[in-house]
Write a protein that holds these residues in place. Structure first.
Motif, mmCIF file in Angstrom:
data_model
loop_
_atom_site.group_PDB
_atom_site.id
_atom_site.type_symbol
_atom_site.label_atom_id
_atom_site.label_comp_id
_atom_site.label_asym_id
_atom_site.label_seq_id
_atom_site.Cartn_x
_atom_site.Cartn_y
_atom_site.Cartn_z
ATOM 1 N N ALA A 49 3.584 5.903 -2.281
ATOM 2 C CA ALA A 49 4.051 4.760 -1.497
ATOM 3 C C ALA A 49 3.506 3.475 -2.102
ATOM 4 C CB ALA A 49 3.597 4.879 -0.045
ATOM 5 N N ALA A 50 4.172 2.364 -1.807
ATOM 6 C CA ALA A 50 3.711 1.063 -2.289
ATOM 7 C C ALA A 50 4.107 -0.023 -1.298
ATOM 8 C CB ALA A 50 4.282 0.758 -3.670
ATOM 9 N N VAL A 51 3.371 -1.122 -1.356
ATOM 10 C CA VAL A 51 3.636 -2.254 -0.468
ATOM 11 C C VAL A 51 3.434 -3.549 -1.251
ATOM 12 C CG1 VAL A 51 1.232 -2.237 0.374
ATOM 13 C CG2 VAL A 51 3.022 -3.299 1.764
ATOM 14 N N ASP A 52 4.283 -4.544 -0.978
ATOM 15 C CA ASP A 52 4.173 -5.807 -1.698
ATOM 16 C C ASP A 52 3.002 -6.626 -1.156
ATOM 17 O OD1 ASP A 52 6.339 -8.317 -0.225
ATOM 18 O OD2 ASP A 52 5.221 -6.707 0.761
ATOM 19 N N TRP A 53 2.773 -7.793 -1.750
ATOM 20 C CA TRP A 53 1.589 -8.571 -1.413
ATOM 21 C C TRP A 53 1.590 -9.024 0.042
ATOM 22 C CZ3 TRP A 53 1.685 -13.583 0.376
ATOM 23 C CH2 TRP A 53 2.942 -14.231 0.315
ATOM 24 N N ALA A 54 2.757 -9.259 0.611
ATOM 25 C CA ALA A 54 2.842 -9.760 1.985
ATOM 26 C C ALA A 54 2.902 -8.630 3.013
ATOM 27 C CB ALA A 54 4.073 -10.644 2.139
ATOM 28 N N GLY A 55 3.043 -7.414 2.549
ATOM 29 C CA GLY A 55 3.202 -6.308 3.486
ATOM 30 C C GLY A 55 4.601 -6.195 4.033
ATOM 31 N N ALA A 56 5.536 -6.906 3.447
ATOM 32 C CA ALA A 56 6.899 -6.956 3.978
ATOM 33 C C ALA A 56 7.835 -5.944 3.337
ATOM 34 C CB ALA A 56 7.464 -8.360 3.784
ATOM 35 N N ILE A 57 7.547 -5.547 2.113
ATOM 36 C CA ILE A 57 8.413 -4.620 1.387
ATOM 37 C C ILE A 57 7.616 -3.358 1.089
ATOM 38 C CG2 ILE A 57 9.765 -4.235 -0.704
ATOM 39 C CD1 ILE A 57 10.077 -7.278 -0.895
ATOM 40 N N THR A 58 8.172 -2.229 1.452
ATOM 41 C CA THR A 58 7.516 -0.954 1.183
ATOM 42 C C THR A 58 8.494 0.002 0.504
ATOM 43 O OG1 THR A 58 8.109 -0.125 3.383
ATOM 44 C CG2 THR A 58 5.939 -1.154 3.143
ATOM 45 N N ASP A 59 7.940 0.977 -0.169
ATOM 46 C CA ASP A 59 8.744 2.015 -0.807
ATOM 47 C C ASP A 59 7.979 3.330 -0.698
ATOM 48 O OD1 ASP A 59 10.324 2.435 -4.095
ATOM 49 O OD2 ASP A 59 10.830 3.201 -2.114
ATOM 50 N N TYR A 60 8.722 4.416 -0.543
ATOM 51 C CA TYR A 60 8.108 5.726 -0.359
ATOM 52 C C TYR A 60 8.807 6.763 -1.223
ATOM 53 C CZ TYR A 60 6.043 3.681 3.846
ATOM 54 O OH TYR A 60 5.342 2.890 4.721
ATOM 55 N N ALA A 61 8.024 7.731 -1.665
ATOM 56 C CA ALA A 61 8.616 8.881 -2.334
ATOM 57 C C ALA A 61 9.329 9.738 -1.285
ATOM 58 C CB ALA A 61 7.537 9.689 -3.034
ATOM 59 N N ASP A 62 10.389 10.402 -1.689
ATOM 60 C CA ASP A 62 11.182 11.181 -0.744
ATOM 61 C C ASP A 62 10.368 12.225 0.040
ATOM 62 O OD1 ASP A 62 14.277 11.244 -2.702
ATOM 63 O OD2 ASP A 62 13.472 9.781 -1.266
ATOM 64 N N SER A 100 0.959 -6.141 -10.655
ATOM 65 C CA SER A 100 1.866 -7.225 -10.287
ATOM 66 C C SER A 100 3.332 -6.850 -10.497
ATOM 67 C CB SER A 100 1.548 -8.472 -11.110
ATOM 68 O OG SER A 100 1.666 -8.179 -12.489
ATOM 69 N N SER A 101 3.576 -5.658 -11.053
ATOM 70 C CA SER A 101 4.924 -5.218 -11.402
ATOM 71 C C SER A 101 5.344 -3.997 -10.587
ATOM 72 C CB SER A 101 4.983 -4.891 -12.891
ATOM 73 O OG SER A 101 6.100 -4.098 -13.203
ATOM 74 N N TRP A 102 6.477 -4.096 -9.921
ATOM 75 C CA TRP A 102 7.015 -2.927 -9.223
ATOM 76 C C TRP A 102 7.344 -1.814 -10.220
ATOM 77 C CZ3 TRP A 102 7.046 -1.308 -4.394
ATOM 78 C CH2 TRP A 102 6.906 -2.239 -3.353
ATOM 79 N N TYR A 103 7.834 -2.187 -11.396
ATOM 80 C CA TYR A 103 8.174 -1.165 -12.391
ATOM 81 C C TYR A 103 6.948 -0.339 -12.765
ATOM 82 C CZ TYR A 103 9.351 1.014 -16.804
ATOM 83 O OH TYR A 103 9.533 1.924 -17.810
ATOM 84 N N ARG A 104 5.830 -1.023 -13.024
ATOM 85 C CA ARG A 104 4.628 -0.281 -13.428
ATOM 86 C C ARG A 104 4.070 0.529 -12.259
ATOM 87 N NH1 ARG A 104 3.623 -4.948 -16.610
ATOM 88 N NH2 ARG A 104 2.225 -5.832 -15.045
#
Length: 123
Positions: A49-62, A100-104
């Motif tokens: 899982a990951a979250v952006d600096w503001a806590g507004a955008i998240t992503d999760y593995a299936d 700082s990179s979503w890709y990395r």
């Protein structure tokens, strides 16, 4: 530079819950994307899982969608991973990381890593 220290891992029964914490130090912590990753014995490290600096955008593995929740408290320089309905296949060393990179982040190539905390799900 960002230093990361994870905590909260332990033995838990299947179906149980656990919250991991990752304490960060470094002046620029709040600008980084923060991620959680895990590595089981004999397997490659995988994104959780990951979250952006503001806590507004998240992503999760299936495999963890709907069970795990990532959050961050920039005032405390801490990122959390709330894990519910744990399964034996969630057993792994859990690491947090910053970049700082979503890709990395999504490709497990973050610049900064913690040492990890062991989570074991077993009856």
């Amino acid at each position: 530079q960002v230093q990361l220290v994870e905590s909260g891992g332990r033995l838990v029964q299947p179906g149980g819950s656990l919250r991991l914490s990752c304490a960060a130090s470094g002046r620029t912590y709040s600008v980084y994307i923060m991620g959680w990753f895990r590595q089981a014995p004999g397997k490659e490290r995988e994104f959780v899982a990951a979250v952006d600096w503001a806590g507004a955008i998240t992503d999760y593995a299936d495999p963890v969608k709907g069970r795990f929740t990532i959050s961050r408290d920039n005032a405390k320089n801490t990122v959390y991973l709330q894990m519910n309905t744990l399964k034996p296949e969630d057993t792994a060393v859990y690491h947090c990381a910053a970049d700082s990179s979503w890709y990395r982040i999504l490709s497990c190539r973050a610049d900064y890593w913690g040492q990890g905390t062991q989570v074991t799900v077993s009856s």
